[in-house]
Design a protein around this motif. Structure first.
Motif, PDB file in Angstrom:
ATOM      1  N   ILE A 246     -12.759   5.262  -0.075  1.00  0.00           N
ATOM      2  CA  ILE A 246     -13.295   4.853   1.225  1.00  0.00           C
ATOM      3  C   ILE A 246     -12.760   5.789   2.295  1.00  0.00           C
ATOM      4  N   ALA A 247     -13.664   6.389   3.069  1.00  0.00           N
ATOM      5  CA  ALA A 247     -13.278   7.285   4.157  1.00  0.00           C
ATOM      6  C   ALA A 247     -13.486   6.576   5.483  1.00  0.00           C
ATOM      7  N   THR A 248     -12.410   6.400   6.252  1.00  0.00           N
ATOM      8  CA  THR A 248     -12.478   5.652   7.514  1.00  0.00           C
ATOM      9  C   THR A 248     -11.842   6.418   8.665  1.00  0.00           C
ATOM     10  N   THR A 249     -11.870   7.742   8.605  1.00  0.00           N
ATOM     11  CA  THR A 249     -11.309   8.507   9.719  1.00  0.00           C
ATOM     12  C   THR A 249     -12.222   8.371  10.924  1.00  0.00           C
ATOM     13  N   GLY A 250     -11.767   8.848  12.067  1.00  0.00           N
ATOM     14  CA  GLY A 250     -12.584   8.792  13.276  1.00  0.00           C
ATOM     15  C   GLY A 250     -13.562   9.931  13.402  1.00  0.00           C
ATOM     16  N   ASP A 251     -13.652  10.782  12.378  1.00  0.00           N
ATOM     17  CA  ASP A 251     -14.534  11.953  12.425  1.00  0.00           C
ATOM     18  C   ASP A 251     -15.589  11.847  11.330  1.00  0.00           C
ATOM     19  N   ASN A 252     -16.862  11.779  11.738  1.00  0.00           N
ATOM     20  CA  ASN A 252     -17.942  11.607  10.761  1.00  0.00           C
ATOM     21  C   ASN A 252     -18.008  12.751   9.762  1.00  0.00           C
ATOM     22  N   GLU A 253     -17.807  13.972  10.244  1.00  0.00           N
ATOM     23  CA  GLU A 253     -17.889  15.133   9.362  1.00  0.00           C
ATOM     24  C   GLU A 253     -16.815  15.076   8.282  1.00  0.00           C
ATOM     25  N   THR A 254     -15.598  14.690   8.686  1.00  0.00           N
ATOM     26  CA  THR A 254     -14.511  14.560   7.708  1.00  0.00           C
ATOM     27  C   THR A 254     -14.826  13.488   6.675  1.00  0.00           C
ATOM     28  N   ASN A 255     -15.381  12.370   7.138  1.00  0.00           N
ATOM     29  CA  ASN A 255     -15.726  11.288   6.214  1.00  0.00           C
ATOM     30  C   ASN A 255     -16.753  11.742   5.184  1.00  0.00           C
ATOM     31  N   ILE A 256     -17.780  12.444   5.650  1.00  0.00           N
ATOM     32  CA  ILE A 256     -18.843  12.885   4.738  1.00  0.00           C
ATOM     33  C   ILE A 256     -18.321  13.918   3.745  1.00  0.00           C
ATOM     34  N   ILE A 257     -17.595  14.920   4.262  1.00  0.00           N
ATOM     35  CA  ILE A 257     -17.086  15.984   3.386  1.00  0.00           C
ATOM     36  C   ILE A 257     -16.126  15.418   2.351  1.00  0.00           C
ATOM     37  N   SER A 258     -15.232  14.530   2.794  1.00  0.00           N
ATOM     38  CA  SER A 258     -14.241  13.988   1.861  1.00  0.00           C
ATOM     39  C   SER A 258     -14.901  13.125   0.786  1.00  0.00           C
ATOM     40  N   CYS A 259     -15.943  12.379   1.151  1.00  0.00           N
ATOM     41  CA  CYS A 259     -16.647  11.569   0.155  1.00  0.00           C
ATOM     42  C   CYS A 259     -17.373  12.454  -0.856  1.00  0.00           C
ATOM     43  N   LEU A 260     -17.995  13.526  -0.380  1.00  0.00           N
ATOM     44  CA  LEU A 260     -18.649  14.462  -1.298  1.00  0.00           C
ATOM     45  C   LEU A 260     -17.636  15.111  -2.234  1.00  0.00           C
ATOM     46  N   LEU A 261     -16.485  15.466  -1.669  1.00  0.00           N
ATOM     47  CA  LEU A 261     -15.430  16.076  -2.478  1.00  0.00           C
ATOM     48  C   LEU A 261     -14.917  15.081  -3.515  1.00  0.00           C
ATOM     49  N   ALA A 262     -14.669  13.852  -3.071  1.00  0.00           N
ATOM     50  CA  ALA A 262     -14.172  12.827  -3.997  1.00  0.00           C
ATOM     51  C   ALA A 262     -15.194  12.536  -5.090  1.00  0.00           C
TER      52      ALA A 262
ATOM     53  N   THR B 271       0.844  -1.195   0.000  1.00  0.00           N
ATOM     54  CA  THR B 271       0.000   0.000   0.000  1.00  0.00           C
ATOM     55  C   THR B 271       0.880   1.245   0.000  1.00  0.00           C
ATOM     56  N   GLU B 272       0.540   2.196  -0.868  1.00  0.00           N
ATOM     57  CA  GLU B 272       1.256   3.476  -0.884  1.00  0.00           C
ATOM     58  C   GLU B 272       0.628   4.399   0.152  1.00  0.00           C
ATOM     59  N   VAL B 273       1.400   4.778   1.157  1.00  0.00           N
ATOM     60  CA  VAL B 273       0.909   5.634   2.236  1.00  0.00           C
ATOM     61  C   VAL B 273       1.321   7.074   1.955  1.00  0.00           C
ATOM     62  N   ILE B 274       0.339   7.981   1.993  1.00  0.00           N
ATOM     63  CA  ILE B 274       0.565   9.399   1.703  1.00  0.00           C
ATOM     64  C   ILE B 274       0.202  10.219   2.935  1.00  0.00           C
ATOM     65  N   HIS B 275       1.112  11.064   3.370  1.00  0.00           N
ATOM     66  CA  HIS B 275       0.842  11.945   4.504  1.00  0.00           C
ATOM     67  C   HIS B 275       0.186  13.218   3.998  1.00  0.00           C
ATOM     68  N   GLY B 276      -1.006  13.534   4.523  1.00  0.00           N
ATOM     69  CA  GLY B 276      -1.686  14.746   4.089  1.00  0.00           C
ATOM     70  C   GLY B 276      -3.112  14.791   4.587  1.00  0.00           C
ATOM     71  N   ASP B 277      -3.794  15.876   4.232  1.00  0.00           N
ATOM     72  CA  ASP B 277      -5.176  16.118   4.641  1.00  0.00           C
ATOM     73  C   ASP B 277      -6.116  15.679   3.522  1.00  0.00           C
ATOM     74  N   GLY B 278      -6.949  14.699   3.800  1.00  0.00           N
ATOM     75  CA  GLY B 278      -7.842  14.150   2.782  1.00  0.00           C
ATOM     76  C   GLY B 278      -8.965  15.064   2.361  1.00  0.00           C
ATOM     77  N   THR B 279      -9.151  16.197   3.068  1.00  0.00           N
ATOM     78  CA  THR B 279     -10.164  17.166   2.643  1.00  0.00           C
ATOM     79  C   THR B 279      -9.570  18.215   1.705  1.00  0.00           C
ATOM     80  N   ASP B 280      -8.300  18.067   1.372  1.00  0.00           N
ATOM     81  CA  ASP B 280      -7.618  18.979   0.447  1.00  0.00           C
ATOM     82  C   ASP B 280      -7.785  18.442  -0.974  1.00  0.00           C
ATOM     83  N   ALA B 281      -8.546  19.177  -1.805  1.00  0.00           N
ATOM     84  CA  ALA B 281      -8.830  18.713  -3.164  1.00  0.00           C
ATOM     85  C   ALA B 281      -7.550  18.540  -3.977  1.00  0.00           C
TER      86      ALA B 281
END
Length: 330
Positions: free
Chosen positions: A303-319, A278-288
């Motif tokens: 797939i968004a699996t962070t511990g924050d529901n808001e981050t998961n929803i926003i990142s999925c919408l962005l993706a 797996t290629e691991v990338i350090h960064g913020d997943g809400t950054d387009a």
């Protein structure tokens, strides 16, 4: 489980609270031990149970809860070691059944300490269950998932219907007439949140998930006859390298090319050493910009699996906004 059987729950966090509410709603007497006074205050407002402010590692709290009168103990604190040791304490108090929640999968098959050694009747791994469900959904969403049933004599084909599918707007009756040389059945159609047992005239619609059962020897010729391709998801992006994200990567990295984005630098470094494919990338997943530079446009599943529901929803919408939606799944 008898309605008058007392249940002791250790920990009133998310899992403990949900279990307590369900048990109380169904009429079971519940006692809770929790060390966080704020959680207890919040629980007292909506939970009709006996609440004790105490520590699961203090025998005085167990005595106050009358542990010797309990028939079931559920350890749902946020600490695995506390939950596992609680099972031994519960056994000493004579509690017949012990259920323990753990985040670690080290106590699965092959561990030095077995559940029997710790007097545990049932171990529940919520994160592992979530990861396995994601794994199953990814395999299904890959378009066509073949599952053996009936000792391998039969196969169930699960396939997603897109605009190019040869099954689009067909009915089970029409499919049977067209491919009469094979014995098969359209067993179910998953449409939105509903599962339909189709009648002969039920029309297959776009985005339906269709389940077809046939004999093992007939399945591949049937797929060829229906011009159904057996293809898999090849590229995936996972946001969040917590227990769920890491486990999903472990389950899929031998089959799928995975890029995992983790915000914490220490965790990203740790994951890079433990995930071989797996290629691991350090960064913020809400950054387009980061998502695009990481190859989101060539990704088939996000797939968004962070511990924050808001981050998961926003990142999925962005993706979803950034991805080419042809044969993409979030």
């Amino acid at each position: 489980m008898s309605k008058d059987e007392n249940t002791l729950i250790l920990g009133i966090g998310g899992v403990g609270m949900h279990l307590a509410q369900r048990l109380v709603h169904e009429g079971y007497p519940v006692t809770v031990i929790e060390s966080d006074s704020e959680l207890l205050e919040a629980a007292a407002e909506s939970l009709d149970a006996r609440l004790i402010c105490g520590n699961a590692m203090q025998l005085s709290s167990w005595r106050e809860a009358h542990a010797q009168d309990m028939g079931l103990m559920i350890a749902a604190t946020n600490d695995d070691s506390t939950n596992m040791l609680s099972s031994l304490i519960a056994d000493r108090f004579g509690i017949e059944r012990k259920i323990v929640r753990t985040r670690s999968i080290d106590l699965m098959d092959g561990s030095i300490l077995s559940p029997e050694d710790l007097k545990i009747d049932l171990i529940v791994h919520p994160e592992e269950l979530v990861a396995q469900e994601i794994f199953r959904l990814v395999q299904r969403a890959s378009c066509n998932d073949l599952t053996p049933v009936g000792d391998g004599n039969m196969r169930v084909l699960a396939m997603r219907i897109n605009e190019d599918s040869p099954l689009l707007f067909k009915t089970p009756k029409e499919l049977s007439a067209t491919h009469s040389e094979y014995n098969f059945r359209v067993m179910a159609i998953a449409r939105g949140i509903s599962t339909i047992i189709p009648q002969a005239e039920e029309q297959i619609r776009p985005l339906d998930q269709v389940f077809i059962m046939a004999r093992t020897e007939d399945m591949m010729p049937l797929m060829d006859m229906m011009k159904i391709e057996h293809k898999n998801i090849e590229h995936m992006m996972i946001l969040g390298g917590g227990l769920v994200g890491k486990r999903v990567a472990q389950l899929l990295e031998k089959e799928v090319e995975i890029k995992l984005i983790e915000k914490k630098p220490e965790r990203a470094e740790e994951l890079a050493t433990k995930l071989n494919n797996t290629e691991v990338i350090h960064g913020d997943g809400t950054d387009a910009n980061l998502l695009v530079m990481s190859g989101l446009d060539s990704t088939e599943s996000f797939i968004a699996t962070t511990g924050d529901n808001e981050t998961n929803i926003i990142s999925c919408l962005l993706a979803k906004h950034l991805m080419n939606r042809n044969n993409r799944d979030l």
